[in-house]
Scaffold this motif. Structure first.
Motif, PDB file in Angstrom:
ATOM      1  N   ILE A 111      14.834  11.446 -30.449  1.00 47.29           N
ATOM      2  CA  ILE A 111      14.935  10.126 -29.802  1.00 47.29           C
ATOM      3  C   ILE A 111      16.141   9.342 -30.318  1.00 47.29           C
ATOM      4  O   ILE A 111      16.690   8.491 -29.612  1.00 47.29           O
ATOM      5  N   SER A 112      16.574   9.646 -31.539  1.00 47.79           N
ATOM      6  CA  SER A 112      17.720   8.939 -32.120  1.00 47.79           C
ATOM      7  C   SER A 112      19.045   9.430 -31.540  1.00 47.79           C
ATOM      8  O   SER A 112      20.018   8.663 -31.492  1.00 47.79           O
ATOM      9  N   THR A 113      19.097  10.701 -31.124  1.00 49.15           N
ATOM     10  CA  THR A 113      20.360  11.308 -30.696  1.00 49.15           C
ATOM     11  C   THR A 113      20.431  11.644 -29.213  1.00 49.15           C
ATOM     12  O   THR A 113      21.523  11.757 -28.657  1.00 49.15           O
ATOM     13  N   GLY A 114      19.275  11.850 -28.570  1.00 52.00           N
ATOM     14  CA  GLY A 114      19.261  12.306 -27.182  1.00 52.00           C
ATOM     15  C   GLY A 114      19.270  13.812 -27.036  1.00 52.00           C
ATOM     16  O   GLY A 114      19.221  14.335 -25.921  1.00 52.00           O
ATOM     17  N   TYR A 115      19.322  14.552 -28.167  1.00 53.63           N
ATOM     18  CA  TYR A 115      19.211  16.011 -28.136  1.00 53.63           C
ATOM     19  C   TYR A 115      17.736  16.400 -28.229  1.00 53.63           C
ATOM     20  O   TYR A 115      16.994  15.857 -29.057  1.00 53.63           O
ATOM     21  N   SER A 116      17.310  17.373 -27.430  1.00 46.44           N
ATOM     22  CA  SER A 116      15.973  17.928 -27.611  1.00 46.44           C
ATOM     23  C   SER A 116      15.977  18.853 -28.828  1.00 46.44           C
ATOM     24  O   SER A 116      16.979  19.517 -29.113  1.00 46.44           O
ATOM     25  N   VAL A 117      14.860  18.890 -29.543  1.00 40.78           N
ATOM     26  CA  VAL A 117      14.740  19.693 -30.761  1.00 40.78           C
ATOM     27  C   VAL A 117      13.417  20.454 -30.720  1.00 40.78           C
ATOM     28  O   VAL A 117      12.385  19.887 -30.356  1.00 40.78           O
TER      29      VAL A 117
ATOM     30  N   SER B 181      11.846  16.860 -12.368  1.00 43.14           N
ATOM     31  CA  SER B 181      10.512  17.469 -12.341  1.00 43.14           C
ATOM     32  C   SER B 181      10.180  18.122 -13.677  1.00 43.14           C
ATOM     33  O   SER B 181       9.017  18.205 -14.075  1.00 43.14           O
ATOM     34  N   TYR B 182      11.203  18.613 -14.371  1.00 43.16           N
ATOM     35  CA  TYR B 182      11.034  19.263 -15.671  1.00 43.16           C
ATOM     36  C   TYR B 182      11.974  18.586 -16.665  1.00 43.16           C
ATOM     37  O   TYR B 182      13.043  19.101 -16.991  1.00 43.16           O
ATOM     38  N   ARG B 183      11.587  17.395 -17.117  1.00 40.40           N
ATOM     39  CA  ARG B 183      12.462  16.632 -17.989  1.00 40.40           C
ATOM     40  C   ARG B 183      12.567  17.285 -19.365  1.00 40.40           C
ATOM     41  O   ARG B 183      11.587  17.827 -19.888  1.00 40.40           O
ATOM     42  N   ASN B 184      13.757  17.213 -19.937  1.00 42.35           N
ATOM     43  CA  ASN B 184      13.894  17.688 -21.308  1.00 42.35           C
ATOM     44  C   ASN B 184      13.111  16.761 -22.235  1.00 42.35           C
ATOM     45  O   ASN B 184      12.843  15.600 -21.912  1.00 42.35           O
ATOM     46  N   ALA B 185      12.741  17.272 -23.404  1.00 36.42           N
ATOM     47  CA  ALA B 185      11.828  16.555 -24.295  1.00 36.42           C
ATOM     48  C   ALA B 185      12.401  15.229 -24.773  1.00 36.42           C
ATOM     49  O   ALA B 185      11.672  14.240 -24.892  1.00 36.42           O
ATOM     50  N   ALA B 186      13.708  15.192 -25.040  1.00 40.68           N
ATOM     51  CA  ALA B 186      14.310  13.946 -25.512  1.00 40.68           C
ATOM     52  C   ALA B 186      14.162  12.844 -24.467  1.00 40.68           C
ATOM     53  O   ALA B 186      13.757  11.718 -24.790  1.00 40.68           O
ATOM     54  N   GLU B 187      14.474  13.163 -23.227  1.00 44.50           N
ATOM     55  CA  GLU B 187      14.348  12.164 -22.165  1.00 44.50           C
ATOM     56  C   GLU B 187      12.896  11.767 -21.950  1.00 44.50           C
ATOM     57  O   GLU B 187      12.581  10.581 -21.765  1.00 44.50           O
ATOM     58  N   ALA B 188      11.990  12.747 -21.964  1.00 46.41           N
ATOM     59  CA  ALA B 188      10.569  12.446 -21.749  1.00 46.41           C
ATOM     60  C   ALA B 188      10.041  11.490 -22.814  1.00 46.41           C
ATOM     61  O   ALA B 188       9.307  10.540 -22.516  1.00 46.41           O
ATOM     62  N   MET B 189      10.427  11.709 -24.068  1.00 47.80           N
ATOM     63  CA  MET B 189       9.966  10.815 -25.135  1.00 47.80           C
ATOM     64  C   MET B 189      10.588   9.429 -25.011  1.00 47.80           C
ATOM     65  O   MET B 189       9.908   8.410 -25.206  1.00 47.80           O
TER      66      MET B 189
ATOM     67  N   TYR C  17       2.906  10.742 -30.119  1.00 41.00           N
ATOM     68  CA  TYR C  17       1.850  11.337 -30.928  1.00 41.00           C
ATOM     69  C   TYR C  17       2.412  11.743 -32.290  1.00 41.00           C
ATOM     70  O   TYR C  17       3.538  12.229 -32.392  1.00 41.00           O
ATOM     71  N   HIS C  18       1.610  11.553 -33.348  1.00 41.68           N
ATOM     72  CA  HIS C  18       1.968  12.055 -34.668  1.00 41.68           C
ATOM     73  C   HIS C  18       1.313  13.438 -34.826  1.00 41.68           C
ATOM     74  O   HIS C  18       0.091  13.559 -34.790  1.00 41.68           O
ATOM     75  N   ILE C  19       2.138  14.468 -34.991  1.00 46.84           N
ATOM     76  CA  ILE C  19       1.633  15.847 -35.036  1.00 46.84           C
ATOM     77  C   ILE C  19       1.575  16.349 -36.469  1.00 46.84           C
ATOM     78  O   ILE C  19       0.510  16.590 -37.027  1.00 46.84           O
ATOM     79  N   ASN C  20       2.717  16.553 -37.083  1.00 49.16           N
ATOM     80  CA  ASN C  20       2.837  16.907 -38.493  1.00 49.16           C
ATOM     81  C   ASN C  20       4.251  16.523 -38.931  1.00 49.16           C
ATOM     82  O   ASN C  20       5.066  16.075 -38.114  1.00 49.16           O
ATOM     83  N   ASN C  21       4.529  16.686 -40.214  1.00 48.66           N
ATOM     84  CA  ASN C  21       5.818  16.205 -40.723  1.00 48.66           C
ATOM     85  C   ASN C  21       7.020  16.895 -40.088  1.00 48.66           C
ATOM     86  O   ASN C  21       8.030  16.245 -39.776  1.00 48.66           O
ATOM     87  N   VAL C  22       6.950  18.202 -39.853  1.00 49.03           N
ATOM     88  CA  VAL C  22       8.078  18.918 -39.243  1.00 49.03           C
ATOM     89  C   VAL C  22       8.308  18.448 -37.806  1.00 49.03           C
ATOM     90  O   VAL C  22       9.436  18.142 -37.406  1.00 49.03           O
ATOM     91  N   VAL C  23       7.255  18.379 -37.024  1.00 49.33           N
ATOM     92  CA  VAL C  23       7.388  17.981 -35.619  1.00 49.33           C
ATOM     93  C   VAL C  23       7.774  16.510 -35.504  1.00 49.33           C
ATOM     94  O   VAL C  23       8.581  16.135 -34.642  1.00 49.33           O
ATOM     95  N   ASP C  24       7.232  15.666 -36.377  1.00 51.42           N
ATOM     96  CA  ASP C  24       7.586  14.247 -36.319  1.00 51.42           C
ATOM     97  C   ASP C  24       9.061  14.026 -36.655  1.00 51.42           C
ATOM     98  O   ASP C  24       9.714  13.146 -36.082  1.00 51.42           O
ATOM     99  N   ILE C  25       9.619  14.834 -37.554  1.00 53.21           N
ATOM    100  CA  ILE C  25      11.057  14.760 -37.826  1.00 53.21           C
ATOM    101  C   ILE C  25      11.845  15.235 -36.612  1.00 53.21           C
ATOM    102  O   ILE C  25      12.869  14.637 -36.245  1.00 53.21           O
ATOM    103  N   ASN C  26      11.389  16.313 -35.976  1.00 49.20           N
ATOM    104  CA  ASN C  26      11.999  16.744 -34.703  1.00 49.20           C
ATOM    105  C   ASN C  26      12.118  15.563 -33.746  1.00 49.20           C
ATOM    106  O   ASN C  26      13.179  15.305 -33.162  1.00 49.20           O
ATOM    107  N   ASN C  27      10.997  14.879 -33.558  1.00 46.29           N
ATOM    108  CA  ASN C  27      10.952  13.793 -32.579  1.00 46.29           C
ATOM    109  C   ASN C  27      11.844  12.626 -32.989  1.00 46.29           C
ATOM    110  O   ASN C  27      12.479  11.997 -32.138  1.00 46.29           O
ATOM    111  N   LEU C  28      11.894  12.342 -34.281  1.00 46.09           N
ATOM    112  CA  LEU C  28      12.756  11.264 -34.774  1.00 46.09           C
ATOM    113  C   LEU C  28      14.225  11.578 -34.491  1.00 46.09           C
ATOM    114  O   LEU C  28      14.970  10.716 -33.996  1.00 46.09           O
ATOM    115  N   ILE C  29      14.649  12.802 -34.792  1.00 45.18           N
ATOM    116  CA  ILE C  29      16.034  13.204 -34.520  1.00 45.18           C
ATOM    117  C   ILE C  29      16.297  13.164 -33.022  1.00 45.18           C
ATOM    118  O   ILE C  29      17.348  12.704 -32.556  1.00 45.18           O
TER     119      ILE C  29
END
Length: 219
Positions: free
Chosen positions: A109-115, A76-84, A95-107
Motif C-alpha cells: 500500500i505504501s508503494t503501489g507494488y503488489s507483494v 475485473s481482476y484487480r492487482n492486490a495493491a490496488e484492491a487494498m 485484515y491482520h494475518i501474520n507478521n510476514v503478510v502484514d509487512i507485505n501489505n504495508l510495503i
C-alpha cells in the motif's frame, strides 16, 4: 528461489521486473508495533487519496496496462495493491494475518507494488513468471477456484502458485519457523527497488526476526 521471467511476458510487458527476498522468519501474530505502523499508514492513505486518484498512481497504472496487454481485465481482476488501496479509500480496514503478510501489505500500500510471500519448502525446482494459459485456475487463499488465465503467474515444477492478484493455498505462509520467498511484482522496471529493499529488510528483521536475508532482482 531460482526464478526467471518468460520471454513472452517480457515482450508483452517490457517493464516487468521482480525483486525477491529469501529469508528465514518466525511467522506469528503481528506485534503491536507493526499493527500500529500499518494502521497509521492506512489512516494517512485514507486522507491522502480519493478513488479517482488510484488509477493515476504510476505503479497501479503500469500494472493495469500490463494486465490489458496480457488479455486480462484489470478491473475485473484487480492487482492486490490496488484492491487494498480501494478498501482503504472506502474507509475499510485491512485484515491482520501474520507478521510476514502484514509487512507485505504495508510495503504494497505504501508503494503501489503488489507483494506475495511463499513458503519456499512448498516449492520445487526453477520458478518462472509467465502468462497463465487459457482455462488455468487454482484454489486461492480465502477463495474456492480462482480463474488465473492470462494473469502474470509464478510457476514451479508442480504448477501455478502465485500472481499479483491472488495467491494459491499451496505455498501460503503459516505460523512457525519457515524459509520464505517474498516477491515484489513490478511493471514499472526496477529503478525504485534499492530504496524499497532497505525498508523491507528493516521491517523483516524488526518484526519477524528474519535472518539470512538474500535479495535478487530479475528483469
Amino acid at each position: 528461489m531460482n526464478i526467471k521471467i518468460s520471454k513472452e511476458l517480457s515482450e508483452l510487458c517490457p517493464g516487468a521486473a521482480l525483486m525477491v527476498f529469501s529469508y528465514e522468519a518466525d511467522v506469528k501474530e503481528s506485534p503491536k508495533e507493526l499493527i500500529a505502523l500499518l494502521d497509521k499508514t492506512i489512516n494517512n492513505l485514507h486522507t491522502r487519496y480519493t478513488m479517482t486518484d488510484l488509477p493515476k498512481l504510476t505503479h497501479i497504472k503500469d500494472t493495469r496496462a500490463a494486465y490489458h496487454n496480457l488479455g486480462k481485465s484489470p478491473t475485473s481482476y484487480r492487482n492486490a495493491a490496488e484492491a487494498m488501496l480501494r478498501r482503504i479509500v472506502k474507509g475499510n480496514d485491512l485484515y491482520h494475518i501474520n507478521n510476514v503478510v502484514d509487512i507485505n501489505n504495508l510495503i504494497s500500500i505504501s508503494t503501489g507494488y503488489s507483494v506475495g510471500s511463499y513458503d519456499t519448502d512448498c516449492l520445487s525446482g526453477t520458478v518462472e513468471w509467465r502468462r497463465a494459459p487459457d482455462g488455468e485456475s487454482y484454489r486461492g487463499i480465502g477463495k474456492d477456484v480462482l480463474n488465473i488465465e492470462h494473469l502474470p503467474t509464478l510457476y514451479d515444477e508442480k504448477g501455478a502458485f502465485g500472481n499479483p492478484t491472488s495467491d494459491s493455498r499451496r505455498a501460503m505462509i503459516t505460523p512457525g519457523i519457515h524459509r520464505v520467498s517474498s516477491v515484489v511484482y513490478s511493471f514499472s522496471g526496477n529503478h525504485e527497488f534499492d530504496l524499497i529493499a532497505s525498508q523491507y529488510k528493516k521491517l523483516l528483521i524488526t518484526h519477524c526476526g528474519a535472518t539470512e536475508i538474500d535479495v535478487i532482482i530479475i528483469n
